[in-house]
Structure formats: structure tokens, C-alpha cells
Write a protein that holds these residues in place. Sequence first.
Motif, PDB file in Angstrom:
ATOM      1  N   GLU A  54       0.820  -1.216   0.000  1.00  0.00           N
ATOM      2  CA  GLU A  54       0.000   0.000   0.000  1.00  0.00           C
ATOM      3  C   GLU A  54       0.854   1.267   0.000  1.00  0.00           C
ATOM      4  N   PRO A  55       1.850   1.411   0.894  1.00  0.00           N
ATOM      5  CA  PRO A  55       2.685   2.617   0.818  1.00  0.00           C
ATOM      6  C   PRO A  55       3.452   2.753  -0.496  1.00  0.00           C
ATOM      7  N   ILE A  56       3.837   1.629  -1.105  1.00  0.00           N
ATOM      8  CA  ILE A  56       4.535   1.707  -2.388  1.00  0.00           C
ATOM      9  C   ILE A  56       3.595   2.245  -3.470  1.00  0.00           C
ATOM     10  N   ILE A  57       2.369   1.739  -3.480  1.00  0.00           N
ATOM     11  CA  ILE A  57       1.385   2.221  -4.459  1.00  0.00           C
ATOM     12  C   ILE A  57       1.072   3.701  -4.219  1.00  0.00           C
ATOM     13  N   LYS A  58       0.930   4.083  -2.952  1.00  0.00           N
ATOM     14  CA  LYS A  58       0.702   5.490  -2.614  1.00  0.00           C
ATOM     15  C   LYS A  58       1.832   6.361  -3.148  1.00  0.00           C
ATOM     16  N   SER A  59       3.069   5.876  -2.984  1.00  0.00           N
ATOM     17  CA  SER A  59       4.244   6.623  -3.443  1.00  0.00           C
ATOM     18  C   SER A  59       4.225   6.783  -4.951  1.00  0.00           C
ATOM     19  N   LEU A  60       3.876   5.720  -5.660  1.00  0.00           N
ATOM     20  CA  LEU A  60       3.808   5.777  -7.123  1.00  0.00           C
ATOM     21  C   LEU A  60       2.751   6.771  -7.589  1.00  0.00           C
ATOM     22  N   LEU A  61       1.610   6.773  -6.919  1.00  0.00           N
ATOM     23  CA  LEU A  61       0.534   7.698  -7.288  1.00  0.00           C
ATOM     24  C   LEU A  61       0.934   9.147  -7.001  1.00  0.00           C
ATOM     25  N   THR A  62       1.647   9.357  -5.902  1.00  0.00           N
ATOM     26  CA  THR A  62       2.146  10.696  -5.585  1.00  0.00           C
ATOM     27  C   THR A  62       3.103  11.181  -6.669  1.00  0.00           C
ATOM     28  N   ILE A  63       3.953  10.270  -7.148  1.00  0.00           N
ATOM     29  CA  ILE A  63       4.918  10.622  -8.183  1.00  0.00           C
ATOM     30  C   ILE A  63       4.230  10.991  -9.493  1.00  0.00           C
ATOM     31  N   VAL A  64       3.073  10.381  -9.762  1.00  0.00           N
ATOM     32  CA  VAL A  64       2.316  10.738 -10.972  1.00  0.00           C
ATOM     33  C   VAL A  64       1.969  12.227 -10.949  1.00  0.00           C
ATOM     34  N   ILE A  65       1.537  12.717  -9.785  1.00  0.00           N
ATOM     35  CA  ILE A  65       1.188  14.142  -9.641  1.00  0.00           C
ATOM     36  C   ILE A  65       2.417  15.013  -9.886  1.00  0.00           C
ATOM     37  N   ILE A  66       3.544  14.602  -9.288  1.00  0.00           N
ATOM     38  CA  ILE A  66       4.783  15.375  -9.417  1.00  0.00           C
ATOM     39  C   ILE A  66       5.279  15.378 -10.858  1.00  0.00           C
ATOM     40  N   ALA A  67       5.333  14.187 -11.464  1.00  0.00           N
ATOM     41  CA  ALA A  67       5.881  14.058 -12.815  1.00  0.00           C
ATOM     42  C   ALA A  67       5.063  14.846 -13.829  1.00  0.00           C
ATOM     43  N   TYR A  68       3.740  14.873 -13.646  1.00  0.00           N
ATOM     44  CA  TYR A  68       2.849  15.582 -14.553  1.00  0.00           C
ATOM     45  C   TYR A  68       3.211  17.065 -14.622  1.00  0.00           C
ATOM     46  N   ILE A  69       3.520  17.652 -13.475  1.00  0.00           N
ATOM     47  CA  ILE A  69       3.893  19.071 -13.416  1.00  0.00           C
ATOM     48  C   ILE A  69       5.348  19.265 -13.831  1.00  0.00           C
ATOM     49  N   LEU A  70       6.213  18.437 -13.280  1.00  0.00           N
ATOM     50  CA  LEU A  70       7.651  18.620 -13.462  1.00  0.00           C
ATOM     51  C   LEU A  70       8.071  18.491 -14.921  1.00  0.00           C
ATOM     52  N   PHE A  71       7.561  17.471 -15.610  1.00  0.00           N
ATOM     53  CA  PHE A  71       7.994  17.225 -16.986  1.00  0.00           C
ATOM     54  C   PHE A  71       7.696  18.414 -17.881  1.00  0.00           C
ATOM     55  N   PHE A  72       6.463  18.906 -17.817  1.00  0.00           N
ATOM     56  CA  PHE A  72       6.095  20.004 -18.709  1.00  0.00           C
ATOM     57  C   PHE A  72       6.700  21.334 -18.251  1.00  0.00           C
ATOM     58  N   PHE A 343      13.010  17.811 -25.721  1.00  0.00           N
ATOM     59  CA  PHE A 343      12.479  16.612 -25.070  1.00  0.00           C
ATOM     60  C   PHE A 343      13.602  15.779 -24.443  1.00  0.00           C
ATOM     61  N   VAL A 344      14.704  15.640 -25.163  1.00  0.00           N
ATOM     62  CA  VAL A 344      15.838  14.860 -24.648  1.00  0.00           C
ATOM     63  C   VAL A 344      16.393  15.504 -23.377  1.00  0.00           C
ATOM     64  N   SER A 345      16.584  16.817 -23.408  1.00  0.00           N
ATOM     65  CA  SER A 345      17.090  17.538 -22.226  1.00  0.00           C
ATOM     66  C   SER A 345      16.132  17.412 -21.059  1.00  0.00           C
ATOM     67  N   THR A 346      14.834  17.464 -21.358  1.00  0.00           N
ATOM     68  CA  THR A 346      13.820  17.347 -20.302  1.00  0.00           C
ATOM     69  C   THR A 346      13.865  15.974 -19.651  1.00  0.00           C
ATOM     70  N   PHE A 347      13.944  14.919 -20.456  1.00  0.00           N
ATOM     71  CA  PHE A 347      14.030  13.556 -19.907  1.00  0.00           C
ATOM     72  C   PHE A 347      15.268  13.404 -19.033  1.00  0.00           C
ATOM     73  N   ARG A 348      16.395  13.939 -19.501  1.00  0.00           N
ATOM     74  CA  ARG A 348      17.630  13.821 -18.731  1.00  0.00           C
ATOM     75  C   ARG A 348      17.545  14.528 -17.393  1.00  0.00           C
ATOM     76  N   LYS A 349      16.867  15.675 -17.364  1.00  0.00           N
ATOM     77  CA  LYS A 349      16.731  16.418 -16.117  1.00  0.00           C
ATOM     78  C   LYS A 349      15.675  15.793 -15.201  1.00  0.00           C
ATOM     79  N   CYS A 350      14.634  15.232 -15.803  1.00  0.00           N
ATOM     80  CA  CYS A 350      13.478  14.773 -15.033  1.00  0.00           C
ATOM     81  C   CYS A 350      13.690  13.452 -14.308  1.00  0.00           C
ATOM     82  N   TYR A 351      14.242  12.471 -15.015  1.00  0.00           N
ATOM     83  CA  TYR A 351      14.188  11.129 -14.437  1.00  0.00           C
ATOM     84  C   TYR A 351      14.956  10.995 -13.116  1.00  0.00           C
ATOM     85  N   PRO A 352      16.121  11.666 -12.922  1.00  0.00           N
ATOM     86  CA  PRO A 352      16.765  11.542 -11.616  1.00  0.00           C
ATOM     87  C   PRO A 352      15.920  12.147 -10.495  1.00  0.00           C
TER      88      PRO A 352
END
Length: 492
Positions: A54-72, A343-352
Motif C-alpha cells: 500500500e505505501p509503495i502504491i501510494k508513493s507511485l501515485l504521488t509521483i504521478v502528480i509530481i511528474a505531470y507538473i515537473l515534466f512540462f 524533449f531529450v534535455s527534459t528527460f535527462r533532467k526529469c528522471y533523476p
Amino acid sequence: MLKVLLALLPLISIMFMIFVLKKSSIFTGIVACVLTTAIAISPIFNTNILNLTEPIIKSLLTIVIIAYILFFGFLLFHLMDKAGAINGIASSITQATDDKILQILILALGLSPLIESVSGFGLAIIVIAPILIALGFNPIKSSLIALISLCIIPWATLAMGTIIGATLGNIYLDRLGIGSALMCIPIYVYYAILVVYIGVGFNALKKRLFTIIFVGFLLGASVWVCNRFVSVELAGLFGSLTVIFVIFLMIKQSNKTYGTSTLEKESHNIKNITPYLLLIVLLFTSRIVIPLKNYLSSTFKLTSEKYNFELSIFYSPGFFLFIVCIFTIFFYRLQLTEIRDSFVSTFRKCYPVIITTFLYVAVSEIMSEAKMIQLLSLLAAQSFGQFYVFISPLVGAIGGFLTGSNTASNTMFIRLQTETALHIGMSPILVACSQNVSSSLMTMVNPSRVTLSCSVCKISTHENEIQKKILFVGIGTLAIIFIELLVLFILQ
């Protein structure tokens, strides 16, 4: 006692690996996750390993919110950079005036917060420091000013760290934003005075003290106004553009020249910031027009009561960043190669950043599931009582200093802070604001940020000197927060 030590061990291990062993954030997060899991399922805490899904799934869902904002957010920065808009904004600022004080203020309290609001993670240093050097400031001064200019972090990448803090701390986002903004007003005045002192010295500072204080107050006040009446996500962007606009008005008043070339320059300047203006309009409209707000927040909404997850796809800042990215591509007529490189620069900055944040969120969620955070918060409440409020900024500062990320720091500590507040009968909003502000502003002291600044300014041999000086800036910041908390403590 053994149980308390084991509950503290994940946090101690993170500090030890980052600060002493100087390991990467990703490596540290992986080790901390494994260690926290082992402690959770040990006989001391006796947590069923199946319950940790459950905490792992919660963490993954939290990251979805972060990634959605951060990537763009990152993508918008890189697209504008490819279009030359970022350099255009910087050039218009540097060419507007020869007044060193106004140059410093517009760069440190205007342009840098503008870039950090949308991109975050210290990218403003890369833009600000070279401009300062080009204007004639020596590299050491430029490095320090660039680090201090990372002052908008509570609202960086459209307030992502603050949003996560409110979610994990189970408090209202608008209250956390408003409270954080109030705490930042005197700090921004302090920063305004400091960057001018570093840049041009005490005598010049003394002559223009009122103007300098006014600009610092303006940034804090405009950030508060946006948090209070518009939205938390928009506050950093609104505050920085307000500072830039007002300083340009000051420059115009002193120059009093309005020729054709001036009008052409103004047109070009507006073109450079058009994507940011569009983002403000979209976010402002979606937060102010109630029927539109209700429609966007309820349409295509992903929810899970079990995991306390909620994401309105069309209401999230990520959606408006996406729209502005599309607009930017067509507005500046970017080539396919430029779009691809962005896009390439964004992926490189985002994934870490995304991986690191997931690991820290997972540590926090596993600790909560195993009742470690509840144990530590109860111990802190019993040990410090009402005086815990003065410990809270130190906890936040440690998190910001070690991780260099308000998001990561809040995921580690804000739940501990708010639960401790509840144990001692204190409003969790106060300690949450203390955590959010101290954590955010101490990220400028983080060694990786100092390394980046020294690298950009080509003064790597002076890294220890810069680290010591920026540490004193951080101590001054904490002193202001302590004074604010003391005043509130006395008034209660």
C-alpha cells in the motif's frame, strides 16, 4: 529505546550517506528504502510485508502528480531556451539600465524567481550567474547572488513541493501557501539587502536602502496576494513578474525616453515572456472563474479513496504547462530538431528527480505504515512540548540542506512535523509552514547547488569559501524564522 533508535535509523542513514559518504541522492534513497523495509518487517515493528504494498502504491501515485507538473515545467524552459526567449529576457534586463543596484534586484528577485517558478531545481543559476559576470561582477559575488536568488523555492515548479507537503501533511494547500508567504516577507527583505550588499557594498546599499527594502517587500507581498486571492501554484510566477514590471517602471521614470526603438524593444520583450503571460492567464482563469473551475476539477478526475489519491487532469498545473508548451512550439516556430533536443534535455533532467523523489516518498510512507513516524512524533511532543515549534525549522533546514529539494524534504519530514503538532495541541499549519519555508530556503546551501554555482562561474577552487559564506546566509534565514515563531509563541 531500541524501538526509537530503529525508527530514527532511516533518517540518520540518509543524512550520513549524503553528508558524510557524499553518495548520490538515488543511491541514498535505494539504501534508505531497503533499510526502512527491513526495520518495518523486523520483530520490533512487526509489520506484515504484504501491508507494505500500500505505501509503495501510494508513493507511485504521488509521483504521478509530481511528474505531470515537473515534466512540462522543464519542457517549457527548454523550448523557450531553444527559441532564444530566455536569453532575450536576460538581455532586455541587462540592457535596460546601467544602475548596478537595479540590475542586481531585477536579476535576483525578478528573473531568477521567474525561471525557478516554472523550471525549478536550480536551473536559474545557469542563467543568472553568467549575466552577473558579464555585467562586471566578480565570479565569487556572482556565485553568491545566484545562490541567494533561489528564494522562490516554496513556489518553484508551480509550488510542487508545497503541494506535496500539504498532501502528505493532511492540511489545506491554501493555508500552507498563505502562511509560508507571510513568513517569507521579512526574509525577502533580508535577501534584497544581502544581494545588494554583496554586489556593490555597504555605502551604495545605504544610499538606496528604501528602494531595496521596497523591492524585497514587493516580492513577498505579491506572492502573499496571489496565494490569498488567486492560487498557490501561480504565486512565484506572479511575484517575480510583478517585481520585474515595477523595476522596469522605475527605470522608465528615470530615463523618460519613449522613442521608436524603445517601443520596438518593448514589443520584443513582450514576445519573450508571452508563454509565461499565457500560463498566468490560463491558471488565473481556471482558479477564479468558478463554473470553469468546477468543470475542470471534476472532468477526467482520477481518484482512489483507499490510497488518498486525487488528480484532476484538466485542473492540474501540468495540463496548463502542456498547453503552453504546445503554444510555444508554434509561437516561436521551433524546428523538429529543436523540439527533439528539448524533449531529450527534459528527460535527462526529469528522471533523476522523479526517481529520487519516489524513493524518499516511499521511505516516508513505509515509516508511516510501520508507525515509526507516529512514535517519533509522540517522543518529540513529550520531549519538547510547546517548545517543539522552535525545533521545527531546524528539522526542515536539515531536510532542505541534505536533499537540495523542498519536495524531497517535505516528503521526509512534514508528516512528522504535523503529527507532532497535533500531539502537543498546536496547529499543524504553523509547523508545516515552518517546515516548508526553512526546507525550501536552505536548499540554496545544499552542496550540489554550491557546486553547480561554482562550476558555472568557473571558480571550483573557491567552492569551500562559497559554501561557508552561503551557510551564514542560511543561518541568518533561520534566525528570522526563529524570531517570527517567537513572536507568534508570545502572542498565543
